[in-house]
Structures are given as structure tokens and as C-alpha cells.
Design an enzyme around this catalytic site. Structure first.
Site, short mmCIF file in Angstrom:
data_model
loop_
_atom_site.label_atom_id
_atom_site.label_comp_id
_atom_site.label_asym_id
_atom_site.label_seq_id
_atom_site.Cartn_x
_atom_site.Cartn_y
_atom_site.Cartn_z
N CYS A 42 5.44 -9.99 -1.48
CA CYS A 42 5.26 -9.96 -0.02
C CYS A 42 3.91 -10.60 0.33
O CYS A 42 2.96 -10.56 -0.46
CB CYS A 42 5.30 -8.52 0.47
SG CYS A 42 5.18 -8.38 2.28
N ASP A 44 1.86 -9.50 2.37
CA ASP A 44 0.92 -8.43 2.72
C ASP A 44 -0.41 -8.57 1.96
O ASP A 44 -0.42 -8.68 0.73
CB ASP A 44 1.57 -7.08 2.40
CG ASP A 44 0.84 -5.92 3.04
OD1 ASP A 44 -0.39 -5.78 2.80
OD2 ASP A 44 1.47 -5.14 3.77
N ARG A 46 -2.52 -6.55 1.18
CA ARG A 46 -2.85 -5.44 0.27
C ARG A 46 -2.16 -5.56 -1.08
O ARG A 46 -2.33 -4.69 -1.94
CB ARG A 46 -2.46 -4.11 0.94
CG ARG A 46 -3.23 -3.82 2.20
CD ARG A 46 -2.59 -2.72 3.01
NE ARG A 46 -1.26 -3.11 3.49
CZ ARG A 46 -0.47 -2.34 4.24
NH1 ARG A 46 -0.88 -1.11 4.57
NH2 ARG A 46 0.71 -2.76 4.64
N HIS A 98 6.77 -3.77 -2.05
CA HIS A 98 5.77 -2.69 -1.97
C HIS A 98 6.22 -1.65 -0.96
O HIS A 98 6.94 -1.97 0.00
CB HIS A 98 4.39 -3.26 -1.61
CG HIS A 98 4.31 -3.83 -0.23
ND1 HIS A 98 3.77 -3.14 0.83
CD2 HIS A 98 4.74 -5.01 0.28
CE1 HIS A 98 3.85 -3.90 1.92
NE2 HIS A 98 4.43 -5.04 1.62
N CYS A 101 6.26 -1.45 3.49
CA CYS A 101 6.27 -2.86 3.90
C CYS A 101 6.52 -2.98 5.41
O CYS A 101 7.54 -2.50 5.93
CB CYS A 101 7.34 -3.62 3.12
SG CYS A 101 7.41 -5.38 3.53
CO CO Z 1 5.37 -6.27 2.95
#
Ligand code: CO
Length: 208
Positions: A42, A44, A46, A98, A101
């Protein structure tokens, strides 16, 4: 104008630190890359691919998009996969989702978010397929997390069904597809135990 000098400063320090442990690091790397793994994760912030598996530049080929999707008409993802499998000859494709999400959360909501809804429709359709199981989960964040897991498994199936992976298996190549999920609250990876190394294993897992 903000030229983001702090990021350049960080970069100089980072390169210096690497050279301290290996003086030829960048010179060697400039000649070739031979990563063993393709990571599909992803976007993301993080979930930084290299960092969470402790790999250096050159060790991980990476494709990231919102909610780590593998869509059979996405030339971007397919091109990354083809290059990784056919040219770099990676032995493993890791689909890593993750928990928590944001894309998965948005896909479950009854409101519109703009253009991204077209992309997230892929997740929303999965939600509808598993609606009964998911709606039985009382806790909202646990419900999201379960769909995050199901979404990864579906993407593993999608990877297995690409021409890229099927051709590699037909050619007798050693190539395993994995489904993992990362916990942003504890920094830990979990294996969803859906690793597939052949068409026979695909069938065993009921992948069509
Ligand atoms: Co995500």
C-alpha cells in the site's frame, strides 16, 4: 520558496552512513540490481517497504498503490511484475497489506470520496462478496482489519492468475507468491499462509 533543504541534509547523512559500512556500496549498486523479491504494498506512508523488512537499496523491487491492489488491466502494476519476474528473475512476489488501511475503510463507507472510488470499487466488490461474514463482526476496526486480510488474499489470487506468473510457472521457474499483512500499531508482519508456488498449489487453495 521552500526547497526542502532538510530532506537533502537527511540524504547526505544517509549516503554517508551507508558508505561508512561499505565504501563501494553505491558504485557496486550502480552496475546492476538483483533483488530477490518483488513487493506489492500500500502507498500508506506508515508502511515503508524496505525499512520494515530490513532490506537495503537493490534488495527489493517495489510497487505500491492505494490498498495494494493487483488489477488485471493495470498496466503499471503488470509492467512492474513482468520486469521483476522476466528480467530481474525474482523468486518471490510478496503482496503486503496492512491493518487499518484507509483505502479499505473508504471502500466500506456509504459515501463518495471522488475519483478514488473507481479504484476502490475493487475492494468494495470484495466487501460485498464477504458482507455476511464481515457484518457479523461487531467491532468496526476489527471488521476493517478482516477485510484488509481478505483483500490481500484476493490480490495473491490475482497475482497467481496473471500471464506473467502463469508463464513463469509454465517455464518451470521457481517463483512463490506470498500474502502478508503488517500491523501499523506494532510494526510486525504476519504471514497469511496463502503462499503459492505452482498451478497445482493454486488449485489446492481453491484459486480459480
Ligand atoms: Co493502506
Amino acid at each position: 520558496m521552500d526547497t526542502l533543504q532538510s530532506l537533502f541534509d537527511n540524504n547526505r547523512q544517509w549516503a554517508k552512513d551507508i558508505l561508512k559500512t561499505d565504501g563501494d556500496f553505491f558504485e557496486k549498486l550502480s552496475k546492476q540490481q538483483s533483488p530477490k523479491y518483488l513487493w506489492i504494498g500500500c502507498s500508506d506512508s506508515r508502511v515503508p517497504a524496505n525499512e520494515i523488512v530490513g532490506l537495503l537499496p537493490g534488495e527489493l523491487f517495489v510497487h505500491r498503490n492505494v490498498s495494494n491492489l493487483v488489477v488485471h488491466t493495470d498496466m503499471n502494476c503488470l509492467s512492474v511484475m513482468q520486469y521483476a519476474v522476466s528480467v530481474l528473475q525474482v523468486g518471490h512476489i510478496i503482496v503486503c497489506g496492512h491493518y487499518g488501511c484507509g483505502g479499505v475503510v473508504a471502500a466500506m463507507e456509504e459515501r463518495r470520496h471522488g475519483l478514488i472510488d473507481n479504484w476502490l470499487r475493487n475492494v468494495r466488490e470484495t466487501y460485498f462478496l464477504y458482507e455476511k461474514e464481515l457484518d457479523a463482526i461487531q467491532d468496526a476496526s476489527k471488521r476493517v482489519d478482516r477485510l484488509c486480510e481478505i483483500n490481500v488474499v484476493n490480490q495473491v489470487f490475482n497475482v497467481c492468475n496473471t500471464t506473467v506468473v502463469q508463464d513463469a510457472w509454465d517455464a518451470g521457474r521457481d517463483l512463490t507468491v506470498h500474502g502478508w499483512i503488517y500491523g501499523i500499531t506494532d510494526g510486525l508482519l504476519r504471514d497469511l499462509n496463502v503462499s503459492v508456488s505452482s498451478i497445482a498449489e493454486m488449485r489446492q487453495l481453491g484459486i480459480k
